[in-house]
Structure formats: C-alpha cells, structure tokens
Design a protein around this motif. Structure first.
Motif, PDB file in Angstrom:
ATOM      1  N   ASP A   1       0.832  -1.205   0.000  1.00  0.00           N
ATOM      2  CA  ASP A   1       0.000   0.000   0.000  1.00  0.00           C
ATOM      3  C   ASP A   1       0.872   1.263   0.000  1.00  0.00           C
ATOM      4  O   ASP A   1       2.105   1.188  -0.044  1.00  0.00           O
ATOM      5  N   SER A   2       0.257   2.418   0.060  1.00  0.00           N
ATOM      6  CA  SER A   2       0.982   3.691  -0.017  1.00  0.00           C
ATOM      7  C   SER A   2       1.876   3.944   1.204  1.00  0.00           C
ATOM      8  O   SER A   2       2.744   4.807   1.160  1.00  0.00           O
ATOM      9  N   ASP A   3       1.682   3.170   2.281  1.00  0.00           N
ATOM     10  CA  ASP A   3       2.534   3.277   3.465  1.00  0.00           C
ATOM     11  C   ASP A   3       3.638   2.225   3.468  1.00  0.00           C
ATOM     12  O   ASP A   3       4.366   2.091   4.457  1.00  0.00           O
ATOM     13  N   GLY A   4       3.733   1.440   2.385  1.00  0.00           N
ATOM     14  CA  GLY A   4       4.759   0.403   2.301  1.00  0.00           C
ATOM     15  C   GLY A   4       4.422  -0.870   3.045  1.00  0.00           C
ATOM     16  O   GLY A   4       5.291  -1.703   3.271  1.00  0.00           O
TER      17      GLY A   4
END
Length: 86
Positions: A42-45
């Motif tokens: 996801d966009s937070d890794g």
C-alpha cells in the motif's frame, strides 16, 4: 513459500493475486485455518491482503479482528504462514 509454522516474512516473493494462508486458532503452529488474497504494497509500504471475515460478514481490509496486514505484529501478521500462486 514454505510453511514453517512461524510468521512468514518472505514478502519479496509475493505477487498481487497470490493466495495467503494463516493459522487463525489459539495454537500457533503450521495448521491453516484462514486464507486471503495478497493485494500488494500500500501507499505506506505495508503488505495488504483481502479476505472474508465472520465479524464483518464479507470481504474486508480490516475489522475488529485486525487490519489486513501481512507484516508487523498485528493479529494476521503473526499468524501469516505461507502463500501459494495458482
């Protein structure tokens, strides 16, 4: 990815669409009781999956049973055992 009965951490081997398997019971070993589908990073890794949950009554990315994360020390993270590609 082999099922060693402990938290699987070989995230680099995963591709979106892989099936991920968990030990959902009170005894943490190599027994499989839950499965989902890997979605990717996801966009937070963080490594995300989707699955159907009793508490949410359908596919979800999180509910009171825990977030749908393979990595970390959350409910599903510590119970992640293996993955398979079809």
């Amino acid at each position: 990815m082999p099922n060693r009965g402990t938290q699987a951490r070989e995230y680099e081997r995963l591709n979106a669409g892989d099936l991920v398997f968990f030990n959902g019971g009170p005894v943490l070993n190599d027994h499989i009781e839950h499965m989902g589908m890997y979605l990717g990073v996801d966009s937070d890794g963080r490594h995300r999956f989707i699955s159907s949950r009793t508490k949410a009554n359908g596919p979800t990315l999180g509910d009171t049973g825990g977030d749908s994360l393979l990595d970390g020390s959350g409910h599903y993270g510590v119970r992640f055992r293996t993955a398979r590609r079809i």
